[in-house]
Design an enzyme around this catalytic site. Structure first.
Site, short mmCIF file in Angstrom:
data_model
loop_
_atom_site.label_atom_id
_atom_site.label_comp_id
_atom_site.label_asym_id
_atom_site.label_seq_id
_atom_site.Cartn_x
_atom_site.Cartn_y
_atom_site.Cartn_z
N GLU B 115 0.88 -1.26 -0.61
CA GLU B 115 0.28 -0.23 -0.18
C GLU B 115 0.43 1.44 0.11
OE1 GLU B 115 -2.59 0.33 3.50
OE2 GLU B 115 -3.55 2.79 2.63
N ASP B 179 9.66 4.91 15.24
CA ASP B 179 9.82 6.58 15.60
C ASP B 179 10.24 7.59 16.62
OD1 ASP B 179 8.90 8.85 14.73
OD2 ASP B 179 6.76 8.85 14.59
N ASP B 181 10.75 11.11 18.12
CA ASP B 181 9.81 12.34 17.63
C ASP B 181 10.08 13.03 18.41
OD1 ASP B 181 7.78 13.16 15.51
OD2 ASP B 181 8.42 14.68 17.40
N GLY B 231 12.95 14.50 8.09
CA GLY B 231 13.04 15.77 7.74
C GLY B 231 12.23 17.20 8.59
#
Lengths: 523, 499
Positions: B115, B179, B181, B231
């Site tokens: 996907e 992840d 962050d 990013g």
């Protein structure tokens, strides 16, 4: 692409062959096993489906016997029983329905004699076949599969932990769990890490820890086979392997058992529609899966006829002396407020339906009870509702009276609601008052006992304690017979109470056992 | 047999490709007008990419060469849609992305059932997109020009066909992802907050990567771990080992829990409460982090400087008498630096200000504090679910214009998020590039230099290619295992050289 697939296939076959050889090698190293005995071990991981023929009668009877065991496990579960309590319950039940004796029950010298082994073989065959029959019955829905795996796992754990140590080790060997014993040299080289995990949080003195570690044996397995131990950082990990101490073996075996069972159930479900079957088995299977609602009590729509005449709306007040606290409470609220909110009507209405109150009488009962409403209001707001719960309107579903489990678990009561289980949903103070006012229970020892049950979250025991207290005399007369069985359904409470207080009439004592049987047997 | 086989395979792909892009047209009907213009603009974009296999050149395109000049449009927007299109058409490593997700050179369901999800510039979110090859994916990205796209799991059937598949449509594999962050560190970072980031607080990410990476390798035995800058203010890990990809939710949850050490909300007190002796993973993490704690936390973050901050430190320490002695000392000097305060703890404890202090307990509390301020704070939900989507590597972050580049773990300490190329800078680099007269690159033809080679994206691209190649080598059945395989792998190698 084809080429690659073919190669993979080939590899798979090679592996299979290798695996198979290994298996043979292992089993032949145990002289009293391998040699043609179909069930060398007491325990069974149910890897291979049965291949022999059985009579239709056996097919059904074996399945029903196992179902009784699983049903009781579910009941234990929802009573919040501890593993020890479950073990006690199971021991008796298994003796009766699904005995499984160990090899050591016959003298060692005679074990290789198949004829001498026949008794054990038959027990194990029944265990094996009944498991697979129930798989067929319970593979059909997510919910059934989940419940089946849970109860089967508990059953397996019980048998595993009660198995004789030597035979258990032999069984483990036969499982080929892809585990590797950690050698002494490796164990010593990892001593610091392994010991840290072993004694973590135990605050053990150093000397004791050292001893414990020295006695411990370790197995090395792929980490994902013991993911529950990894989750809690209960094992040491290195390069993808978990170092599992023998004392945690159970976790490994249980994980493997339920994993394999889950997978095969899904496979079974997929093949189920293709089951090329005449109509001998399908109806049995359907019925079996319906019977797997252990706490459900299909009581006496029959009581009405058994007691001679139909129950009428005007009798409810009198009959309410046989109600459990939850229904007494609903009845009292209804009389006080001339109204019950939705789930209250449902819980109470279905209970009355279970008593044998016909739809016509039910409409009369509710109409009279809701006396502050006009006929018009009643017809508009409630009539449909009541007819619906009798399956006469809407979906046409014939709703069953709620079991204790449903009352405990579903729709917790909010502000203004009167439904639910008072033992669970009332504060201790309110519960004490309610018991005194509605049930007439003021005896200190009973009230204290109830408090303890409630604190231990054993709401059933609390309700049963009250039941036993209120029927002390009658139960004594019966000399400890039926009193032992725990009540798990409000209608069961009513039926037994009514039966005990009216011993002469039919439908009295013991009737519930018959009804239960009927539920699982065929029509 | 080998040389003949490839051709029909590719043919059928081309056919499929058309069907796929037609489907997208109908999906993205809203953007039709915009897209039409863009389609003309980049009619033959595929020919611009030198990495494209010649044998696979677009048969259905008109064949004219139309190199789009990059005009130096000054733009305030860090991710100007025009620039993004340029980036995706000229610099994005499509082929490597395909190889990475496909695990083989020949198109397979690993890629075709994967996907992709697009976030468009109008914030519409298109899920369940899928593509047989990278060309079709690339074309769709150029058509839709999404502000970002994400990668989801491989499903049992093509995600686009999920409605026909009904009950049997389910995710079957995906990389294990993590992840990190910096928002999760807001309560302990003092230099920046919210979306801001500097090299000082980037160290939180560096520390987290160190701890997680070593545990994934040494404890779980994973080898193919790619760290990607997200990013803006974080990093993602993609664990690509076959075994990791096949993990179900339960096992992913187990790994996430294995890593979880810092627990509780802003209202809870002490957030690290570990049993002793420490689990080897925690012990090792502590040993890695304790020096970083001095430098990155005490020196750089200085989190206990003010009176209020120091109170927080006192909260985390044991023994009332010790705490009172410390409070007294710190009250007399205004804003005593954190590293001095940290030293004060042992100094005062050693000087006997408290008769009740147990050295072992104090040591354990100090360990807990070190971990509370340095141990990775992972967003566990991302790791727990097989069907969680994660931003693709090399996508441009729409807020910063920075490319989500892979991080070289061997030079982890050198990574500076500020040095990560932005899309504007990369395009400028292409424009300013002058062809050196001599040929430099060994294999690349002298007449054409690929756009990537003209930019500072090159080292990141190489890093990615290397990672992908290693993964593919591991996926390929080893040639020594069975003689049958040798022929096959030779054939694949030959193919590679074509490109």
């Amino acid at each position: 692409m084809l080429g690659r697939d073919a190669i993979r296939q080939k590899k798979r076959e090679d592996r299979k062959a290798a695996y198979g050889n290994k298996l043979d090698a292992t089993s032949s190293s145990y002289p009293n096993k391998g040699s043609g005995l179909p069930y060398p071990h007491r325990l069974n991981f149910y890897t291979d489906p049965p291949k022999d023929e059985v009579s239709l009668e056996e097919f059904e009877q074996w399945a029903i016997d196992r179902l009784k065991v699983l049903g009781e496990i579910e009941t234990c579960q929802f009573r919040n029983n501890t593993p020890t309590e479950i073990d006690t319950t199971l021991r008796k039940l298994l003796d009766k329905y699904l005995p499984l004796n160990s090899n050591s029950s016959i003298p060692e010298s005679e074990r290789s004699n198949p004829r001498r082994f026949l008794g054990l073989t038959n027990e194990r065959k029944k265990d094996h076949y009944s498991h697979f029959i129930l798989r067929l019955a319970f593979a059909r829905s997510d919910d059934l599969r989940r419940r089946f795996t849970t109860t089967e796992s508990i059953l397996f754990r019980h048998r595993f932990t009660t198995d004789n140590t030597i035979e258990r080790a032999e069984f483990m060997d036969s499982l080929q769990l892809n585990s590797e014993v950690v050698g002494e040299a490796e164990k010593v080289s990892l001593a610091e890490e392994l010991k840290a995990v072993l004694i973590s949080g135990s605050k053990m003195p150093a000397e004791k820890a050292r001893q414990m570690f020295e006695q411990e044996q370790y197995l090395k397995v792929d980490w994902d086979r013991v993911s529950d131990l990894v989750e809690g950082r209960k094992v040491f990990l290195r390069r993808g392997y978990a170092y599992v101490p023998n004392s945690m073996l159970l976790s490994l075996v249980m994980a493997e058992f339920s994993k394999r069972l889950d997978e095969s159930l899904i496979k079974t479900a997929r093949y189920l529609p293709h089951l090329d079957e005449d109509d001998r088995l399908i109806p049995i299977l359907n019925h079996l899966s319906k019977g797997f609602t252990a706490p459900e009590y299909t009581s006496s729509t029959s009581l009405a006829s058994l007691s001679g005449e139909a129950i009428t709306a005007s009798q409810i007040d009198n009959l309410s002396s046989h109600f459990p606290l939850c229904m007494k409470n609903l009845h009292a609220s209804l009389r006080r407020d001339k109204h019950l909110r939705h789930f209250g009507r449902l819980q109470y209405g279905l209970f009355l339906k279970g008593l044998g109150l016909s739809i016509d009488e039910a409409l009369i009962f509710w109409r009279q009870s809701f006396s502050k409403f006009t006929d018009d209001q009643f017809s508009k707001e409630y009539r449909y509702n009541i007819r619906h719960s009798y399956g006469l309107q809407g979906a046409g579903r014939n709703y069953k009276p709620y079991s204790c489990q449903q009352i405990l678990m579903e729709h917790p009561p909010g502000a203004g609601d009167s439904h639910g289980c008072p033992y669970r949903h009332f504060s201790i103070e309110n519960l004490t008052v309610a018991m005194g006012r509605l049930m007439g229970v003021e005896d200190r020892s009973v009230v204290n006992g109830v408090k303890q049950d409630v604190e231990a979250k054993k709401y059933h025991l609390a309700c049963n304690r009250v039941f036993e207290y209120l029927h002390e005399k009658e139960l004594k007369k019966k000399e400890g017979g039926a009193g032992k069985e725990t009540i798990t359904h409000p209608n069961e409470y009513f039926d037994r109470s009514w039966g005990l207080k009216n011993p002469g009439k039919r439908g009295g004592d013991g009737s519930e056992v018959q009804v239960k049987d009927e539920d699982v047997t065929m029509t | 047999m080998a040389p003949h086989k490839t051709t029909p395979d590719y043919d059928s792909d081309d056919a499929m490709q058309d069907v796929e892009s037609m489907q997208v047209d109908s999906v993205g009907a809203k953007e039709k007008t915009v897209k039409d213009d863009l389609e003309h603009m980049f009619d033959d974009d595929l020919d611009d990419e030198p990495m494209v296999d010649a044998s696979n050149a677009h048969k259905n395109s008109s064949g004219k060469v139309n190199i789009t000049a990059i005009s130096d449009i000054p733009s305030a927007n860090p991710s100007d849609p025009e620039d993004m299109l340029q980036f995706y058409s000229r610099l994005f490593p499509w082929r490597q992305l395909f190889r990475w997700l496909n695990h083989s050179e020949l198109p397979s369901t690993d890629f075709a059932h994967r996907e992709f999800a697009f976030t468009l510039h109008n914030d519409a979110y298109l899920r369940y997109q899928c593509y047989p090859t990278f060309e079709t994916l690339r074309r769709d990205v150029l058509n839709l020009n999404p502000s970002r796209f994400e990668i989801g799991p491989v499903y049992s059937t093509k995600p686009r066909d999920r409605k026909q598949a009904k009950g049997s449509f389910k995710p079957i594999e995906k990389e294990l992802v993590f992840d990190i962050d910096l928002t999760d560190y807001d309560e302990i970072r003092t230099c920046c907050s919210k979306t801001k980031i500097c090299i000082k607080c980037w160290q939180f990410v560096t520390m987290a990567i160190k701890v997680v990476d070593v545990a994934l390798r040494d404890d779980f035995g994973f080898q193919h771990i790619m760290w990607v800058y997200s990013g803006r203010r974080g990093a993602h890990a993609w664990v690509c080992d076959k075994k990791a990809r096949k993990l179900g939710d339960g096992k992913r949850r187990a790994i996430a829990a294995y890593f979880e050490v810092v627990k509780g909300s802003s209202q809870s007190g002490k957030k690290v409460n570990l049993e002793r002796p420490l689990h080897p993973h925690i012990r090792r993490s502590h040993d890695i982090l304790k020096d970083d704690f001095k430098q990155n936390i005490l020196e750089n973050q200085d989190p206990f400087r003010t009176e209020k901050q120091a109170e927080r430190l006192l909260q985390l320490l044991p023994d009332r008498q010790l705490k009172e002695a410390l409070r007294e000392k710190w009250d007399s000097t205004i804003e005593r630096p954190s590293s001095d305060k940290w030293k004060d703890i042992d100094a005062l404890a050693g000087s006997g200000v408290s008769k009740t202090i147990i050295p072992k307990v104090l040591l354990e509390h100090k360990q807990d504090i070190i971990l509370e301020y340095t141990y990775p704070r992972l967003d566990a939900e991302v790791s727990k679910h097989l069907n969680h989507l994660l931003k693709s590597p090399f996508v441009v972050h729409p807020g910063t214009g920075k490319v989500c580049v892979p991080i070289d773990i061997s030079k982890l300490d050198e990574f500076d998020p500020d040095a990560v190329p932005t899309v504007t800078r990369l395009l400028k680099e292409i424009d300013q590039w002058k062809n050196p007269v001599k040929e430099e690159d060994d294999g690349v033809s002298t007449s054409r230099v690929s756009d990537i080679d003209k930019t500072s994206l090159k080292p990141y691209h190489d890093l990615f290619s290397k990672f992908v190649q290693k993964l593919l080598n591991a996926e390929r059945p080893s040639p020594t295992e069975k003689p049958l395989h040798t022929e096959k792998s030779v054939k694949v190698k030959a193919e590679e050289m074509d490109f």
